[in-house]
Design a protein around this motif. Structure first.
Motif, PDB file in Angstrom:
ATOM      1  N   ARG A   1       7.554   6.638 -26.142  1.00 58.22           N
ATOM      2  CA  ARG A   1       7.266   5.213 -25.986  1.00 58.22           C
ATOM      3  C   ARG A   1       6.402   5.033 -24.745  1.00 58.22           C
ATOM      4  O   ARG A   1       6.853   5.262 -23.618  1.00 58.22           O
ATOM      5  N   LEU A   2       5.160   4.630 -24.961  1.00 56.51           N
ATOM      6  CA  LEU A   2       4.178   4.523 -23.881  1.00 56.51           C
ATOM      7  C   LEU A   2       3.990   3.073 -23.471  1.00 56.51           C
ATOM      8  O   LEU A   2       3.809   2.187 -24.314  1.00 56.51           O
ATOM      9  N   LEU A   3       4.006   2.839 -22.156  1.00 54.91           N
ATOM     10  CA  LEU A   3       3.633   1.545 -21.584  1.00 54.91           C
ATOM     11  C   LEU A   3       2.234   1.703 -20.999  1.00 54.91           C
ATOM     12  O   LEU A   3       2.020   2.497 -20.084  1.00 54.91           O
ATOM     13  N   SER A   4       1.280   0.972 -21.538  1.00 56.41           N
ATOM     14  CA  SER A   4      -0.137   1.167 -21.219  1.00 56.41           C
ATOM     15  C   SER A   4      -0.721  -0.068 -20.555  1.00 56.41           C
ATOM     16  O   SER A   4      -0.233  -1.186 -20.759  1.00 56.41           O
ATOM     17  N   PRO A   5      -1.797   0.094 -19.776  1.00 57.75           N
ATOM     18  CA  PRO A   5      -2.539  -1.086 -19.310  1.00 57.75           C
ATOM     19  C   PRO A   5      -3.028  -1.898 -20.493  1.00 57.75           C
ATOM     20  O   PRO A   5      -3.400  -1.344 -21.536  1.00 57.75           O
TER      21      PRO A   5
ATOM     22  N   GLN B   1       9.014  -4.520 -18.380  1.00 59.65           N
ATOM     23  CA  GLN B   1       8.547  -4.001 -19.663  1.00 59.65           C
ATOM     24  C   GLN B   1       9.235  -2.676 -20.000  1.00 59.65           C
ATOM     25  O   GLN B   1       9.585  -2.418 -21.165  1.00 59.65           O
ATOM     26  N   VAL B   2       9.399  -1.823 -18.994  1.00 54.87           N
ATOM     27  CA  VAL B   2      10.079  -0.544 -19.223  1.00 54.87           C
ATOM     28  C   VAL B   2      11.503  -0.771 -19.716  1.00 54.87           C
ATOM     29  O   VAL B   2      11.968  -0.152 -20.685  1.00 54.87           O
ATOM     30  N   GLU B   3      12.219  -1.668 -19.040  1.00 59.90           N
ATOM     31  CA  GLU B   3      13.600  -1.948 -19.419  1.00 59.90           C
ATOM     32  C   GLU B   3      13.685  -2.571 -20.810  1.00 59.90           C
ATOM     33  O   GLU B   3      14.597  -2.275 -21.594  1.00 59.90           O
TER      34      GLU B   3
ATOM     35  N   HIS C   1      11.552  -2.189 -23.378  1.00 59.50           N
ATOM     36  CA  HIS C   1      11.077  -1.358 -24.481  1.00 59.50           C
ATOM     37  C   HIS C   1      11.552   0.091 -24.406  1.00 59.50           C
ATOM     38  O   HIS C   1      11.264   0.868 -25.331  1.00 59.50           O
ATOM     39  N   GLY C   2      12.249   0.454 -23.335  1.00 59.66           N
ATOM     40  CA  GLY C   2      12.735   1.830 -23.225  1.00 59.66           C
ATOM     41  C   GLY C   2      11.625   2.845 -23.092  1.00 59.66           C
ATOM     42  O   GLY C   2      11.706   3.957 -23.631  1.00 59.66           O
ATOM     43  N   SER C   3      10.568   2.495 -22.385  1.00 59.13           N
ATOM     44  CA  SER C   3       9.405   3.379 -22.251  1.00 59.13           C
ATOM     45  C   SER C   3       9.775   4.651 -21.495  1.00 59.13           C
ATOM     46  O   SER C   3      10.500   4.609 -20.501  1.00 59.13           O
ATOM     47  N   ASN C   4       9.267   5.787 -21.966  1.00 61.52           N
ATOM     48  CA  ASN C   4       9.448   7.045 -21.232  1.00 61.52           C
ATOM     49  C   ASN C   4       8.126   7.606 -20.729  1.00 61.52           C
ATOM     50  O   ASN C   4       8.085   8.673 -20.132  1.00 61.52           O
ATOM     51  N   LEU C   5       7.017   6.877 -20.973  1.00 62.94           N
ATOM     52  CA  LEU C   5       5.700   7.228 -20.456  1.00 62.94           C
ATOM     53  C   LEU C   5       5.048   5.977 -19.890  1.00 62.94           C
ATOM     54  O   LEU C   5       5.135   4.902 -20.488  1.00 62.94           O
ATOM     55  N   LEU C   6       4.384   6.119 -18.745  1.00 59.87           N
ATOM     56  CA  LEU C   6       3.651   5.005 -18.137  1.00 59.87           C
ATOM     57  C   LEU C   6       2.241   5.478 -17.810  1.00 59.87           C
ATOM     58  O   LEU C   6       2.054   6.507 -17.158  1.00 59.87           O
ATOM     59  N   LEU C   7       1.251   4.733 -18.291  1.00 60.21           N
ATOM     60  CA  LEU C   7      -0.152   5.063 -18.059  1.00 60.21           C
ATOM     61  C   LEU C   7      -0.769   4.077 -17.079  1.00 60.21           C
ATOM     62  O   LEU C   7      -0.612   2.860 -17.227  1.00 60.21           O
ATOM     63  N   VAL C   8      -1.462   4.588 -16.064  1.00 63.98           N
ATOM     64  CA  VAL C   8      -2.266   3.752 -15.163  1.00 63.98           C
ATOM     65  C   VAL C   8      -3.697   4.280 -15.196  1.00 63.98           C
ATOM     66  O   VAL C   8      -3.941   5.435 -15.567  1.00 63.98           O
ATOM     67  N   SER C   9      -4.650   3.432 -14.816  1.00 64.16           N
ATOM     68  CA  SER C   9      -6.055   3.833 -14.913  1.00 64.16           C
ATOM     69  C   SER C   9      -6.854   3.302 -13.732  1.00 64.16           C
ATOM     70  O   SER C   9      -6.630   2.186 -13.270  1.00 64.16           O
ATOM     71  N   HIS C  10      -7.795   4.132 -13.247  1.00 62.37           N
ATOM     72  CA  HIS C  10      -8.737   3.730 -12.197  1.00 62.37           C
ATOM     73  C   HIS C  10     -10.002   3.207 -12.882  1.00 62.37           C
ATOM     74  O   HIS C  10     -11.064   3.841 -12.835  1.00 62.37           O
TER      75      HIS C  10
ATOM     76  N   ASN D   1      13.163   8.558 -14.579  1.00 64.88           N
ATOM     77  CA  ASN D   1      12.867   9.654 -15.511  1.00 64.88           C
ATOM     78  C   ASN D   1      11.752   9.269 -16.490  1.00 64.88           C
ATOM     79  O   ASN D   1      11.855   9.464 -17.705  1.00 64.88           O
ATOM     80  N   ILE D   2      10.674   8.730 -15.943  1.00 70.22           N
ATOM     81  CA  ILE D   2       9.502   8.336 -16.719  1.00 70.22           C
ATOM     82  C   ILE D   2       8.320   9.203 -16.283  1.00 70.22           C
ATOM     83  O   ILE D   2       8.131   9.449 -15.084  1.00 70.22           O
ATOM     84  N   SER D   3       7.536   9.673 -17.226  1.00 69.05           N
ATOM     85  CA  SER D   3       6.333  10.439 -16.892  1.00 69.05           C
ATOM     86  C   SER D   3       5.198   9.470 -16.570  1.00 69.05           C
ATOM     87  O   SER D   3       4.846   8.624 -17.403  1.00 69.05           O
ATOM     88  N   LEU D   4       4.627   9.611 -15.379  1.00 71.09           N
ATOM     89  CA  LEU D   4       3.513   8.771 -14.952  1.00 71.09           C
ATOM     90  C   LEU D   4       2.206   9.514 -15.215  1.00 71.09           C
ATOM     91  O   LEU D   4       1.960  10.582 -14.650  1.00 71.09           O
TER      92      LEU D   4
END
Length: 365
Positions: free
Chosen positions: A52-56, A93-95, A97-106, A126-129
């Protein structure tokens, strides 16, 4: 003059004065391949039944499409018009949707803020950034600590080469990811073969000779269209060798100067066009982004610039669902970009400014 060179014993190139993490640096043909393989590694390593990915919210549609083929659920956190975000919103949002991946971008070379705080939060939860650094040069690492599990860099957005990307993994994850690479990833040849690569190489060397002669020449970046390397793979060996001959020509300084000149012009003469502000002490602009808070005629404007030899392009290539939700008059649906890369000289910037006076200035009168 600082150059990149091949490091003995490893197929990597380096910034001469950087303490670079070579043991954690993996080469791929494309950044999206590196990203997808890291997703697969994360799922295997953590035995996740679902990713489950949380994306910009504002990401290129190609990235979202690629991720959507390997992630079971994608949700989005909000961004402001300068691409900043609210960490409290991310946590909610993490809480939810239960996200286990978080994406950030420059995005566009703007340094993503709050990475240290985000890294600490992701570690505790315990989320992969995942850190999308495709619009930044990889030697950006020399002045910034890594707070993510992995950073992704793209060479094709920096130099006129047909392939190239890298992932730099967190030191703690390096041994496991290294074993994963050995077990799962293989090097393949370019689809159009080594003869085609040799022709491309000769053409690029001829361009470099023209540049070195002092004749004005705008080297074009390679446009690939459909992905000729369908499978996830490492960078083809001939391209690795070519990387050892590239020279930065201090392009961080050039990009900042070009951005500052255009920014000064737009704010003084074209205030109706809003510009993306950069902190030129820490950001390394990838393109000069500007927009209007009203619907604009992309085709007419872009064609007028192209007729003057200026490779203007649309701004964010958002997923269609995001485009529809924002509406035709939203600033992010009315963005344009001018090239400010290291091959753009002062004379070309002044030519762009004159073209902007003639084309964009008329729309304000």
């Amino acid at each position: 003059m600082n150059q990149f060179r091949v490091v003995p014993g490893a197929p990597y190139f380096r910034w001469e004065h950087a303490d670079f993490p070579w043991d954690r640096h993996f080469l791929f043909s494309y950044a999206r391949h590196a990203m997808i393989e890291f997703l697969r590694f994360t799922k295997i390593r953590n035995n996740y039944p679902v990713l489950r990915l949380l994306s910009p919210r504002y990401m290129c549609h190609e990235v979202i499409k690629s991720l959507g083929e390997h992630v079971q659920e994608i949700t989005y956190y909000n961004q402001r018009e300068d691409f900043s975000f609210d960490i409290a919103d991310i946590k909610r949002q993490v809480e939810a949707h239960g996200s286990n991946l978080l994406l950030v971008s420059h995005l566009y070379g703007k340094h993503c803020p709050n990475l240290e705080e985000l890294g600490a939060y992701c570690k505790s939860a315990n989320i992969s950034l995942l850190e999308d650094s495709a619009h930044l040069p990889w030697f950006f690492l020399q002045n910034h600590n890594q707070h993510s599990d992995v950073q992704f860099f793209t060479y094709r957005k920096l130099f006129a080469i047909p392939y190239g990307a890298s992932s730099v993994v967190n030191a703690a994850l390096h041994p496991a990811f290294s074993h994963y690479m050995l077990d799962h990833i293989k090097t393949i040849s370019p689809q159009w073969g080594y003869a085609g690569f040799a022709k491309w190489l000769l053409r690029e060397q001829a361009k470099r000779l023209i540049v070195a002669s002092g004749v004005e020449w705008k080297r074009s970046y390679v446009e690939l269209g459909d992905d000729p390397l369908k499978d996830f793979n490492q960078l083809p060996a001939p391209v690795k060798a070519q990387l050892g001959h590239l020279n930065t020509n201090n392009f961080a300084k050039i990009r900042r100067e070009n951005c500052a000149r255009l920014n000064e012009f737009f704010k003084s003469e074209l205030p109706a066009w809003h510009v993306l502000d950069f902190d030129l002490a820490k950001d390394i602009p990838y393109q000069f982004l500007f927009f209007k808070r009203e619907k604009i005629d992309f085709r007419t404007i872009i064609n007028q610039f192209l007729s003057r030899g200026i490779s203007m392009v649309k701004g964010l290539e958002l997923p269609q669902a995001t485009v529809d939700e924002l509406g035709p008059a939203h600033p992010f649906n009315n963005q344009l970009c001018l090239p400010i890369h290291q091959d753009v000289g002062h004379a070309q910037i002044e030519h762009m400014i004159q073209a902007c006076r003639e084309i964009l200035g008329r729309s304000q009168k």
